[in-house]
Design an enzyme around this catalytic site. Structure first.
Site, PDB file in Angstrom:
ATOM      1  N   LYS A 113       0.837  -1.210   0.000  1.00 36.66           N
ATOM      2  CA  LYS A 113       0.000   0.000   0.000  1.00 36.66           C
ATOM      3  C   LYS A 113       0.871   1.259   0.000  1.00 36.66           C
ATOM      4  O   LYS A 113       2.069   1.206   0.332  1.00 36.66           O
ATOM      5  CB  LYS A 113      -0.936   0.015   1.206  1.00 36.66           C
ATOM      6  N   ASP A 312      -2.611  -0.532   7.222  1.00 32.73           N
ATOM      7  CA  ASP A 312      -1.896  -1.289   6.179  1.00 32.73           C
ATOM      8  C   ASP A 312      -2.610  -2.596   5.848  1.00 32.73           C
ATOM      9  O   ASP A 312      -2.843  -2.916   4.679  1.00 32.73           O
ATOM     10  CB  ASP A 312      -0.463  -1.608   6.623  1.00 32.73           C
TER      11      ASP A 312
HETATM   12  N1  LIG Z   1       9.214 -10.633   1.485  1.00 37.75           N
HETATM   13  C1  LIG Z   1       9.129 -10.851   2.784  1.00 37.75           C
HETATM   14  N2  LIG Z   1       9.383 -12.076   3.280  1.00 37.75           N
HETATM   15  C2  LIG Z   1       9.288 -12.308   4.592  1.00 37.75           C
HETATM   16  N3  LIG Z   1       8.975 -11.391   5.516  1.00 37.75           N
HETATM   17  C3  LIG Z   1       8.717 -10.151   5.076  1.00 37.75           C
HETATM   18  C4  LIG Z   1       8.776  -9.830   3.707  1.00 37.75           C
HETATM   19  N4  LIG Z   1       8.455  -8.530   3.581  1.00 37.75           N
HETATM   20  C5  LIG Z   1       8.223  -8.070   4.826  1.00 37.75           C
HETATM   21  N5  LIG Z   1       8.384  -9.036   5.738  1.00 37.75           N
HETATM   22  C6  LIG Z   1       8.227  -8.885   7.206  1.00 37.75           C
HETATM   23  O1  LIG Z   1       7.869  -7.543   7.481  1.00 37.75           O
HETATM   24  C7  LIG Z   1       8.910  -6.852   8.192  1.00 37.75           C
HETATM   25  C8  LIG Z   1       9.036  -5.429   7.689  1.00 37.75           C
HETATM   26  O2  LIG Z   1       7.995  -4.698   8.229  1.00 37.75           O
HETATM   27  P1  LIG Z   1       8.026  -3.112   8.383  1.00 37.75           P
HETATM   28  O3  LIG Z   1       6.729  -2.707   8.912  1.00 37.75           O
HETATM   29  O4  LIG Z   1       9.252  -2.674   9.098  1.00 37.75           O
HETATM   30  O5  LIG Z   1       8.130  -2.589   6.914  1.00 37.75           O
HETATM   31  P2  LIG Z   1       7.001  -2.296   5.873  1.00 37.75           P
HETATM   32  O6  LIG Z   1       5.772  -3.049   6.249  1.00 37.75           O
HETATM   33  O7  LIG Z   1       7.578  -2.565   4.553  1.00 37.75           O
HETATM   34  O8  LIG Z   1       6.807  -0.733   6.046  1.00 37.75           O
HETATM   35  P3  LIG Z   1       5.525   0.137   6.505  1.00 37.75           P
HETATM   36  O9  LIG Z   1       4.964  -0.525   7.738  1.00 37.75           O
HETATM   37  O10 LIG Z   1       6.095   1.485   6.799  1.00 37.75           O
HETATM   38  O11 LIG Z   1       4.609   0.156   5.360  1.00 37.75           O
HETATM   39  C9  LIG Z   1      10.142  -7.693   7.925  1.00 37.75           C
HETATM   40  O12 LIG Z   1      11.083  -7.519   8.964  1.00 37.75           O
HETATM   41  C10 LIG Z   1       9.561  -9.094   7.913  1.00 37.75           C
HETATM   42  O13 LIG Z   1       9.281  -9.520   9.220  1.00 37.75           O
HETATM   43  C1  LIG Z   2       3.536   4.613  10.492  1.00 39.94           C
HETATM   44  C2  LIG Z   2       2.189   3.935  10.259  1.00 39.94           C
HETATM   45  O1  LIG Z   2       1.181   4.921  10.421  1.00 39.94           O
HETATM   46  C3  LIG Z   2       2.059   3.440   8.826  1.00 39.94           C
HETATM   47  C4  LIG Z   2       3.018   2.380   8.427  1.00 39.94           C
HETATM   48  O2  LIG Z   2       2.760   1.987   7.102  1.00 39.94           O
HETATM   49  C5  LIG Z   2       2.027   2.819  11.262  1.00 39.94           C
HETATM   50  C6  LIG Z   2       0.617   2.282  11.344  1.00 39.94           C
HETATM   51  O3  LIG Z   2      -0.325   2.919  10.869  1.00 39.94           O
HETATM   52  O4  LIG Z   2       0.471   1.195  11.933  1.00 39.94           O
END
Ligand SMILES: Nc1ncnc2c1ncn2[C@@H]1O[C@H](COP(=O)(O)OP(=O)(O)OP(=O)(O)O)[C@@H](O)[C@H]1O
Ligand SMILES: C[C@@](O)(CCO)CC(=O)[O-]
Length: 547
Positions: A113, A312
């Site tokens: 997203k 998310d």
């Molecule tokens: N391709 C993948 N394979 C396995 N685990 C994953 C993968 N992508 C994400 N993850 C899991 O999600 C974690 C990352 O989550 P994080 O919330 O820090 O980042 P994000 O979801 O990309 O960012 P945001 O929450 O800001 O949108 C990784 O440490 C892992 O645990």
């Molecule tokens: C930073 C944040 O607002 C968005 C992460 O994608 C955290 C959340 O909503 O859980």
């Protein structure tokens, strides 16, 4: 338990591709298949460890199922993927005496997203506007025969590969009447006793890996086990959950939520609590099922993040674009679909500066404690920005290619970004891109840049060159795509007719697909451009089934 080392492949499934009956099975048939497996009491015979040359890495022997079962799935030869260290299994070999049908492999997929407005503020009860993107995670679920009692988490992108013995998991804690949750329950916080029960099983993962990697692996393991133990049962089938994703990890594009949605959908499908998606599905039914997936995906997110708002996983589960607010964490959030979400000319840029959402969310939490009034005022201001943007796009005359409209929208981007900088969640690299707002948790990660309609090709090209020279990564993505979807069975037709059959998704090929393009080419919901690949079906929020 073991980490699967020395094992070359996971349940490499090779079957005939011409069985049309198998391809026409519906999801409810998939669910019956799982149920029939549950009810079959496979007889297991211990054999001497030297008795067979076809033993797997762990010494288990899996004979092919009988060919008299209803479809070619029963002919599957599944190479054991894992090496159960259950004392019984490691000392003896198991041989199936009677055949039992195995559910065909299936795949689920969920998108990442982009938060257009309102990240961080949304954690504190304010509104956020977010849209699904075309980058997605794909989870292949391969069920093993009755003779196996293991469950394997194979998160290839992060190098996690671990197998647990199902019978050694703390079912007694999770299924205790005082703890047991139903699949339709609204779970808004993790139960500390359940977290504790999972802990030793998660702590056994990747013990040989460096600290930072081990921490991530154990987080993923805890997330999976919490969901598996909540939704599954001691009779759950041995299975391998293999995940690949085209979403950059920890870059603000909801990678963790999409993984969580995939796991939740797969586990709910396996326990037969979802019926769909199908073209005639009433939107209300689809809505209920999306919500079911979403609730457990939120539980999975809590395991990774501690304090997620749920925006998310909500966007990943339901797709398209929404206005989201969770004022009271003990109740479901308010989710308003934005049916008129415009096709904004956005550039999505990754700073390649990875960070953890949990850390960034905690930063804002601390600021709110030390400067409550100032922080609250900033969060309120973000709420106003989000609501103004939402009013703008709800107006009938908003045009995504109109200079003035975009100018106004761009101003809201700038204000929102400025407030995020003040909250302390930007990064110097994010400040190098003009007309940009960070998206997601910040601290690095991705930014969205609005392209003015009158921008010349030359300016765009110069921008791209500048981004490349400074080691930024640019993504092409469409906003407002589908939410969670299913490919059942995991067979791609690639334009061939039912009679000709299709191509079974090969586990090894899936594991080894190279990069985003390789994954998209192999299993992507969009085979090329915007054209939907045959076979994938999506639950649709109210608004109807789209082709
Ligand atoms: N391709 C993948 N394979 C396995 N685990 C994953 C993968 N992508 C994400 N993850 C899991 O999600 C974690 C990352 O989550 P994080 O919330 O820090 O980042 P994000 O979801 O990309 O960012 P945001 O929450 O800001 O949108 C990784 O440490 C892992 O645990
Ligand atoms: C930073 C944040 O607002 C968005 C992460 O994608 C955290 C959340 O909503 O859980």
């Amino acid at each position: 338990m073991n980490n699967g080392k020395g094992r070359k492949k996971h349940g490499s499934v090779k079957r005939s591709h011409s069985n049309t009956k198998r391809q026409q099975l519906t999801l409810s048939e998939l669910q019956s298949r799982f149920e029939s497996q549950n009810s079959i009491s496979g007889e297991i015979e211990s054999t001497d460890s030297s008795s067979s040359s076809s033993s797997g890495a762990d010494g288990t022997v899996l004979t092919p199922s009988s060919t008299s079962t209803p479809d070619s799935v029963s002919n599957a030869q599944i190479t054991p993927t894992s090496t159960a260290t259950n004392a019984n299994m490691s000392r003896t070999q198991m041989k199936r005496k009677q055949s039992s049908p195995m559910a065909p492999a299936f795949m689920v997929s969920a998108p990442g997203k982009v938060i257009v407005f309102g990240e961080h503020a949304v954690v504190h009860g304010k509104a956020a506007m977010a849209a699904a993107i075309s980058l997605r995670s794909y989870l292949l679920v391969t069920t093993l025969s009755k003779s196996h009692r293991t469950v394997t988490l194979n998160f290839r992108d992060i190098g996690l590969d671990h197998t647990w013995d199902i019978d050694s998991l703390p079912w007694n804690v999770f299924k205790h009447p005082s703890k047991k949750k139903m699949y339709y329950d609204l779970v808004t916080e993790l139960d500390p006793d359940l977290v504790e029960a999972v802990q030793p099983h998660a702590a056994a993962v990747s013990t040989d890996k460096p600290d930072d990697i081990r921490k991530i692996h154990q987080g993923s393991a805890a997330q999976f086990l919490y969901l598996f133990l909540s939704l599954g049962s001691p009779e759950s089938h041995a299975a391998i959950y293999t995940l690949r994703s085209t979403i950059p990890i920890s870059a603000g594009l909801g990678s963790s939520a999409s993984v969580s949605v995939c796991l939740s959908a797969a586990l709910l499908l396996q326990i037969r609590t979802l019926a769909g998606p199908h073209p005639d599905q009433p939107p209300e039914e689809a809505e209920v099922q999306i919500e079911r997936i979403n609730r457990w995906a939120f539980v999975g997110e809590m395991c990774i993040h501690g304090n997620p708002s749920g925006v998310d996983n909500t966007v990943s589960a339901g797709g398209k674009a929404v206005l989201f607010r969770r004022s009271d964490y003990s109740k479901p959030p308010t989710v308003t679909p934005l049916n008129k979400f415009p096709e904004l000319p956005l550039l999505l840029v990754n700073t390649r500066q990875s960070r953890s959402t949990a850390v960034e969310v905690a930063k804002v939490g601390r600021l709110r404690e030390t400067h409550p009034e100032v922080t609250e005022a900033m969060l309120d201001a973000i709420d106003k920005v989000t609501m103004s943007a939402s009013e703008m796009i709800k107006e009938n005359d908003f045009e995504a290619d109109d200079d003035e409209d975009l100018e106004q929208f761009g101003a809201l981007f700038r204000i929102n970004h400025g407030l995020l900088v003040s909250l302390g969640v930007s990064h110097p690299r994010l400040e190098r891109i003009r007309w940009t707002k960070l998206t997601g948790a910040g601290g690095g990660g991705c930014a969205i840049t609005l392209i003015k309609p009158n921008t010349s090709q030359q300016t765009l090209q110069d921008l791209e060159e500048k981004l490349t020279s400074e080691n930024f990564e640019k993504f092409e993505t469409t906003l407002g795509g589908d939410g969670v979807g299913v490919l059942y069975p995991a067979v791609l037709r690639n334009g061939v007719t039912d009679e000709e059959g299709g191509e079974e998704i090969d586990q090894q090929k899936f594991e080894n697909a190279v990069g985003m393009e390789g994954i998209e080419r192999l299993v992507g919901v969009h085979a090329s451009g915007n054209e939907r690949r045959e076979g994938w079906k999506f639950w649709k929020r109210a608004g109807g089934w789209t082709k």
